[in-house]
Design a protein around this motif. Structure first.
Motif, mmCIF file in Angstrom:
data_model
loop_
_atom_site.group_PDB
_atom_site.id
_atom_site.type_symbol
_atom_site.label_atom_id
_atom_site.label_comp_id
_atom_site.label_asym_id
_atom_site.label_seq_id
_atom_site.Cartn_x
_atom_site.Cartn_y
_atom_site.Cartn_z
ATOM 1 N N GLU A 17 0.840 -1.215 0.000
ATOM 2 C CA GLU A 17 0.000 0.000 0.000
ATOM 3 C C GLU A 17 0.871 1.260 0.000
ATOM 4 O O GLU A 17 0.568 2.238 -0.680
ATOM 5 C CB GLU A 17 -0.938 0.016 1.213
ATOM 6 N N TYR A 24 1.785 6.561 -6.960
ATOM 7 C CA TYR A 24 0.865 7.650 -7.315
ATOM 8 C C TYR A 24 1.514 9.014 -7.120
ATOM 9 O O TYR A 24 1.192 9.954 -7.846
ATOM 10 C CB TYR A 24 -0.459 7.511 -6.556
ATOM 11 N N GLU A 50 -3.901 5.779 -0.366
ATOM 12 C CA GLU A 50 -3.064 4.579 -0.194
ATOM 13 C C GLU A 50 -2.374 4.568 1.173
ATOM 14 O O GLU A 50 -2.270 3.518 1.811
ATOM 15 C CB GLU A 50 -2.040 4.446 -1.325
ATOM 16 N N HIS A 53 -4.893 3.444 3.511
ATOM 17 C CA HIS A 53 -5.074 1.984 3.455
ATOM 18 C C HIS A 53 -4.007 1.289 4.309
ATOM 19 O O HIS A 53 -4.299 0.368 5.066
ATOM 20 C CB HIS A 53 -4.950 1.459 2.016
ATOM 21 N N GLU A 94 -3.880 -1.622 -9.973
ATOM 22 C CA GLU A 94 -5.002 -1.906 -9.066
ATOM 23 C C GLU A 94 -5.503 -3.349 -9.216
ATOM 24 O O GLU A 94 -5.923 -3.962 -8.234
ATOM 25 C CB GLU A 94 -6.128 -0.890 -9.247
ATOM 26 N N VAL A 97 -3.224 -5.300 -7.128
ATOM 27 C CA VAL A 97 -3.528 -5.124 -5.695
ATOM 28 C C VAL A 97 -4.763 -5.952 -5.310
ATOM 29 O O VAL A 97 -4.796 -6.576 -4.240
ATOM 30 C CB VAL A 97 -3.724 -3.627 -5.336
ATOM 31 N N GLN A 127 -11.415 -2.227 -3.520
ATOM 32 C CA GLN A 127 -10.759 -2.581 -4.784
ATOM 33 C C GLN A 127 -11.728 -2.555 -5.959
ATOM 34 O O GLN A 127 -11.340 -2.215 -7.075
ATOM 35 C CB GLN A 127 -10.060 -3.940 -4.680
ATOM 36 N N GLU A 130 -11.808 1.073 -6.813
ATOM 37 C CA GLU A 130 -10.546 1.552 -7.399
ATOM 38 C C GLU A 130 -10.364 1.053 -8.830
ATOM 39 O O GLU A 130 -9.930 1.794 -9.698
ATOM 40 C CB GLU A 130 -9.360 1.118 -6.530
HETATM 41 FE FE1 FEO Z 1 -4.831 0.451 -1.658
HETATM 42 FE FE2 FEO Z 1 -5.350 1.389 -4.601
HETATM 43 O O1 FEO Z 1 -5.323 0.012 -3.357
#
Ligand code: FEO
Length: 142
Positions: A17, A24, A50, A53, A94, A97, A127, A130
């Motif tokens: 994460e 990003y 993130e 998260h 994503e 992830v 998710q 996302e």
């Molecule tokens: Fe934390 Fe964009 O998944």
């Protein structure tokens, strides 16, 4: 008390994460360098999400008497050939992830860790959102 296997697996996810946040941030910087402030802002918001998260998982481990260990974060890419290429990379990232979260859910089932299963449900739902957001932007850019 959280089990060792689950603790280690969630620690790995915390690292993933934070890597997402770093990726990003790199994408935000790419857009800022092109004067694309709106896209840069979108990436900065994702970066913050993130980190949130990671800290949500951190809280879960700590609440259950575990230990969080910060490991090295790998360096993300910093250049892409177009805004579309950036969002395609977001989409692919994503999806990856989502696979990691699904693996955590499988492990929680195997370990009969009900608390982790409940905590992970939030991530399963997140998710879906996302992946949908990234796919929508790819579609718009195309
Ligand atoms: Fe934390 Fe964009 O998944």
């Amino acid at each position: 008390m959280i089990g060792k296997k689950m603790e280690e697996a969630i620690n790995e996810q915390i690292n993933a994460e934070i890597y997402s946040a770093y990726l990003y941030a790199a994408m935000a910087s790419y857009f800022d360098s092109k004067g694309l402030k709106g896209f840069a802002n979108w990436m900065k918001i994702q970066c913050g999400e993130e980190v949130a998260h990671a800290m949500r998982l951190y809280g879960h481990v700590i609440e259950r008497g575990g230990r969080v260990i910060m490991k090295p974060i790998k360096g993300p890419e910093n250049d892409w050939k177009s805004p579309l290429a950036v969002f395609e990379a977001v989409s692919a990232h994503e999806a990856k992830v989502t696979g990691l979260i699904n693996n955590l859910v499988k492990l929680a089932r195997k370990e009969e860790d009900e608390a982790a299963l409940v905590a992970l449900q939030w991530f399963v739902t997140e998710q879906v959102e996302e992946e949908a957001n990234a796919a929508e932007i790819v579609q718009k850019l195309k």
